[in-house]
Design an enzyme around this catalytic site. Sequence first.
Site, PDB file in Angstrom:
ATOM      1  N   SER A 190       0.926  -0.992  -0.127  1.00  0.00           N
ATOM      2  CA  SER A 190      -0.375  -0.140  -0.266  1.00  0.00           C
ATOM      3  C   SER A 190       1.068   1.172  -0.231  1.00  0.00           C
ATOM      4  CB  SER A 190      -0.884  -0.509   1.376  1.00  0.00           C
ATOM      5  OG  SER A 190      -0.033  -0.513   2.413  1.00  0.00           O
ATOM      6  N   ASP A 230      -3.802   7.784   7.597  1.00  0.00           N
ATOM      7  CA  ASP A 230      -4.845   7.436   8.450  1.00  0.00           C
ATOM      8  C   ASP A 230      -4.332   6.596   9.199  1.00  0.00           C
ATOM      9  OD1 ASP A 230      -2.994   5.259   7.308  1.00  0.00           O
ATOM     10  OD2 ASP A 230      -4.799   4.973   5.259  1.00  0.00           O
ATOM     11  N   HIS A 281      -0.675   5.130   6.419  1.00  0.00           N
ATOM     12  CA  HIS A 281      -0.061   5.923   5.876  1.00  0.00           C
ATOM     13  C   HIS A 281       0.830   6.666   5.537  1.00  0.00           C
ATOM     14  CE1 HIS A 281      -2.619   2.498   4.616  1.00  0.00           C
ATOM     15  NE2 HIS A 281      -1.606   1.932   3.709  1.00  0.00           N
TER      16      HIS A 281
END
Length: 648
Positions: free
Chosen positions: A323, A621, A624
């Site tokens: 991610s 968040d 990240h």
Amino acid sequence: MSGGWLSALSYCGNLKTLRLLSCESIDACPGPDEHLGCCPTLEELYLERCQVREKEGVRALFLVCKFVKEISFQDCWGLEDDLFRYAAPCRRVKSISLEGCSLLTTIGLDSVVQNWKELQTLKVVSCNNIQDSEITPELATLFSILKELKWRPNSRSLLAISLSGTGVGKKGDAHHGGQEKMIGYLHAAQGIFVHIATYCSSFLIIMFHIIPLVAFSKMYSPTNVEYYWRLQVVEITLLLKDSDSFTLEQKIRRGCLLQAFAELGVNYGKFDDIASQDALSSSSVSARGIGIAPSYQAFGIAPTSHAPGTPHSIDYLFQFGDSISDTGNLVIESPVRAHNFAAYPYGMTMHKTTGRCSDGLLMIDQFATFFDKPFLNPYLAKGADFSQGVNFAVAGSTALDTPTLQSKGILSPVTPSSLNVQLDWFRTHLETICDNALDCQDILSRSLILIETGGNDYNYAMLEGKTMDQVREMVTEVVEIIINAAKQVISLGATRVYIPGNFPIGCLPIYKATFENDYSFDELRCLDGLNAFARYHNDHLKEAIKELQQEYPEVAVVYGDYYSALSSVLDNADALGFDVPNMFTACCGSGDNDYNFDVTRLCGSQGFEVCADPNQFISWDGIHMTQETYKRMSQWLLPRLVQELNRV
């Protein structure tokens, strides 16, 4: 010296100075850390003509001497970067002297001294692997606040000459009250020359023009630095006009500039325009004094992959990872699992959702821009433009495959598309763009391959209740998978491979919210045990990369120091414009805690809240980073990447 003697030092209540002379070994068997203790009264540590090859002995020495204020190494054999890093926890160091330490590099020195916030004196003499050309902006900034600096690492050092008469390296306090702002102004003023230095083989420009700026910043208030920066532009203009009356120093500076511009292919007449237009007007200065960087276009160049001094012919980018790098694969592969990432507020800074796990751009986007490439489309976006590269990264993916993790009792709940699956996609893609093996070799020889993975293997293990010992046992296997992936792309023709390490995970809200009662805090209020694990993984990865580079000397295999890049952002958060009180708070989340994070109610879930300005937050968040953080990290990483790529 006999084993175990270091542990006795903690009982020496009046010991002020420890001097080791001609020791063949520090401590061959120091014993466990809990038995070592420390000597709180010890202030001075001197080592002369000592063998410092034993990692455990050196590490134990610095643990015992962690309150020391003065350290001196003279003609000590074996002091290389990894060993010197054991000195980083000695946070009270005010003076460091290094003489005849031929294995230590500039990067190794920089990585340690940046941890010493009380450092006042730095002496580097006859350390041949420490190079002027590797001086970072952060190290230049440090030079500006030292009371005493002696910099003569080798006979080729030109910085020792350029420091003469600047005021750097002489005792005296920095301008009162302006130091934090000065860091911001310094980074701003460095802009143009950091960019130019990235594109030429010589960093002399920084030495001759940034170091005097640093010296100036010590003597004058921050508000005057912008004016001095304009004077630097005017000075360059005058130097380029040439004159029979130039002093020797001016001739040297002129030669340096002409060399750089020749390598850049730049029309240096543009400087006249810059000086006359007053390019760095006050209106261009941000409120934080950050981000002033005249555009490449102002100098008649663009940051293309073919600019002289950059790695030649990087025509393609191929990204593997999770991610941190996914630009949309998970959203296409599994819309249900990725539903949060595919909807507001993800992408709010870009004003559209793309599947990126952030408010905006990722580091791979910053890298693509730097190399003059379009943003990489996700591999699963069939029919997309893959003419200059592909992104194979999938959010939630792992280095180890799903069955291997399951055999360890670890679930990979997001995607089965592990690193090996992404490599299969890569081979399939090559079949669509190559006519034969030689064609593939040609394409890959002009490519940069980025392999960023492994973090989720540990994330899942820890969050699913595995002990730290169990997670540490995974490191060798995770690193082996990453290195095998690098070998596979090299065997297909890749000549430049970038392999990042792990973040300081003990600073991330997800870990702080989950494990803050299980580990102690360091000076930044990060969880030190988790950061120690991240360093443990990174050390193993760096060692494996070093061996891989030796196996393939014609290939540039570069370690990406994500740990130091994010640490630099955290250390300089205020100067970089981040909201320091919310440094460890998620911009988007719904947690009823200091971190605004709850693993059961993530950003995008019902009841979430999002901050007004993500640019002021480091974490997006809780897992990240924000676009602004990724940008700052990229600015730290890219010059180092280019420098390493150019070595091969």
